[in-house]
Enzyme design. Structure first.
Site, PDB file in Angstrom:
ATOM      1  N   HIS A 122      39.914  19.025  32.114  1.00  0.00           N
ATOM      2  CA  HIS A 122      39.872  17.802  32.923  1.00  0.00           C
ATOM      3  C   HIS A 122      41.262  17.200  33.162  1.00  0.00           C
ATOM      4  O   HIS A 122      41.394  16.303  34.006  1.00  0.00           O
ATOM      5  CB  HIS A 122      38.987  16.743  32.258  1.00  0.00           C
ATOM      6  CG  HIS A 122      37.537  17.084  32.234  1.00  0.00           C
ATOM      7  ND1 HIS A 122      36.841  17.474  33.358  1.00  0.00           N
ATOM      8  CD2 HIS A 122      36.642  17.125  31.208  1.00  0.00           C
ATOM      9  CE1 HIS A 122      35.586  17.718  33.034  1.00  0.00           C
ATOM     10  NE2 HIS A 122      35.440  17.525  31.734  1.00  0.00           N
ATOM     11  N   HIS A 161      30.745  20.780  32.901  1.00  0.00           N
ATOM     12  CA  HIS A 161      31.420  19.778  33.720  1.00  0.00           C
ATOM     13  C   HIS A 161      32.402  20.458  34.672  1.00  0.00           C
ATOM     14  O   HIS A 161      33.034  21.453  34.316  1.00  0.00           O
ATOM     15  CB  HIS A 161      32.189  18.787  32.835  1.00  0.00           C
ATOM     16  CG  HIS A 161      31.334  18.112  31.819  1.00  0.00           C
ATOM     17  ND1 HIS A 161      31.195  18.590  30.525  1.00  0.00           N
ATOM     18  CD2 HIS A 161      30.571  16.997  31.896  1.00  0.00           C
ATOM     19  CE1 HIS A 161      30.377  17.788  29.848  1.00  0.00           C
ATOM     20  NE2 HIS A 161      29.985  16.823  30.658  1.00  0.00           N
ATOM     21  N   ASP A 246      28.572  23.915  26.895  1.00  0.00           N
ATOM     22  CA  ASP A 246      27.695  22.759  27.008  1.00  0.00           C
ATOM     23  C   ASP A 246      26.665  22.881  28.123  1.00  0.00           C
ATOM     24  O   ASP A 246      25.906  21.942  28.357  1.00  0.00           O
ATOM     25  CB  ASP A 246      28.503  21.465  27.155  1.00  0.00           C
ATOM     26  CG  ASP A 246      29.744  21.611  28.007  1.00  0.00           C
ATOM     27  OD1 ASP A 246      29.933  22.674  28.630  1.00  0.00           O
ATOM     28  OD2 ASP A 246      30.546  20.662  28.054  1.00  0.00           O
TER      29      ASP A 246
END
Length: 336
Positions: A122, A161, A246
């Site tokens: 990120h 993500h 995840d």
């Protein structure tokens, strides 16, 4: 596999209730303890000159000073303390090691996997976010590209993500093909299908924003029908995996349904592909917040390189996931 690991990565203190805790690495190490063929390496910290070729120099100084002055909450999710900056440099150094070891011929049971913490995918050019400070996998890619014989690196981010940091840094670049498979609508809310790169990077940024509930079959279809054909045309010298776990069906923070064997199947496809095109392959840890599912998934990735044959699911790709794949294909990606 050969796992890169540094004890200093445990010292990054995020607090008692934070999901990105040092217990993640402790659990992985414990889970690998009885696995055949596990080796460990302890490579050096990332070189700051390399970091400045990926990140804004002022930002690097700012985050280093922030940690040295005691740290705190950089943002609502991203916590730093006095021990964070040494962990950040070590974590990035592990990713650089994974990239360079793969280029140097580490394959099969010696395939490198960087147990990086804090994660990195990120982190954008000039800011920390989403638990991440430096973009570990892009630093690994840049270290590879600094070698005269390396022209192109492919990044596959299968964390649940969106890998917004890789997209932000590489969006205009033709020497890094950045791919992200992620859950649509989840943090950080980026990663649209139409975001395909600009300039030299046009059609070298590929997003697969799957709907919640997408399972292993959808992920396999994304690789087989879209990503690997696009990578084959690109012909990278190295493939780096931003390996978050995840999207697992039992991870506590997502709604995806990838199985433990699913991660093994993705790994098997990548191993076969990189063997076919004679490219290096390395893994860099990102997310994964259920300690048992994280550990089991990494064990399965390792066991694929030790001869394990994961079981392929017999269910069809979900209809809404299939629609996403078709929309991505219409951007100009994938098989004919």
């Amino acid at each position: 596999m050969n796992f890169g690991y540094r004890e200093v990565c445990l010292e990054h203190d995020t607090g008692k209730r934070h999901p990105e805790s040092p217990d993640r690495l402790r659990a992985v190490r414990q889970g690998l303890a009885d696995c055949h063929g596990v080796e460990y390496a302890a490579p050096p910290d990332v070189d700051l000159e390399l970091a400045r070729r990926v990140h804004d120099a002022d930002y690097i100084e700012e985050i280093e000073a922030f940690c040295a002055e005691g740290g705190g909450n950089w943002d609502a999710d991203t916590v730093a303390g006095p021990s964070t900056w040494p962990a950040v440099r070590a974590s990035a150094g592990l990713a650089v090691w994974a990239a360079t070891a793969a280029l140097d011929g580490a394959t099969g049971r010696d395939t490198p996997f960087a147990l990086s913490r804090p994660p990195g995918h990120h982190a954008i050019d000039d800011d920390a976010m989403g638990f991440c400070f430096l973009n570990n996998v892009v630093l690994g890619a840049q270290a590879a590209l600094d070698r005269p014989a390396v022209d192109r690196v492919a990044i596959l981010d299968w964390d649940v993500h969106h890998g917004n940091g890789g997209q932000d840094i590489c969006y205009h670049r033709g020497d890094i093909f950045n791919v992200s498979i992620h859950e649509d609508g989840l943090y950080p809310g980026t990663g649209e299908i139409e975001e395909t790169g600009v300039g030299d990077g046009e059609l070298y940024n590929l997003n697969v924003p799957f709907p919640p509930g997408t399972g292993t079959s959808g992920y396999l279809a994304a690789l087989e029908d879209l990503i690997l054909p696009a990578y084959r045309a690109y012909d990278p010298d190295l493939v780096l995996v931003s390996a978050g776990f995840d999207a697992h069906v039992h991870d506590p923070i997502s709604r995806m349904r990838v199985s433990t064997d699913g991660y093994g199947l993705l790994t098997q496809l990548l191993r076969e592909f990189t063997d076919e095109i004679d490219a290096g392959l390395g893994f860099v840890l990102e997310g994964g917040y259920g300690l048992e599912t994280l550990t089991d998934s990494i064990r399965t990735v390792h066991e694929v390189f030790d001869g394990y044959e994961p079981e392929r699911p017999d269910d069809d790709v979900e209809e809404d996931a299939r629609a996403v794949l078709e929309t991505v294909r219409n951007q100009g990606f994938g098989s004919a």
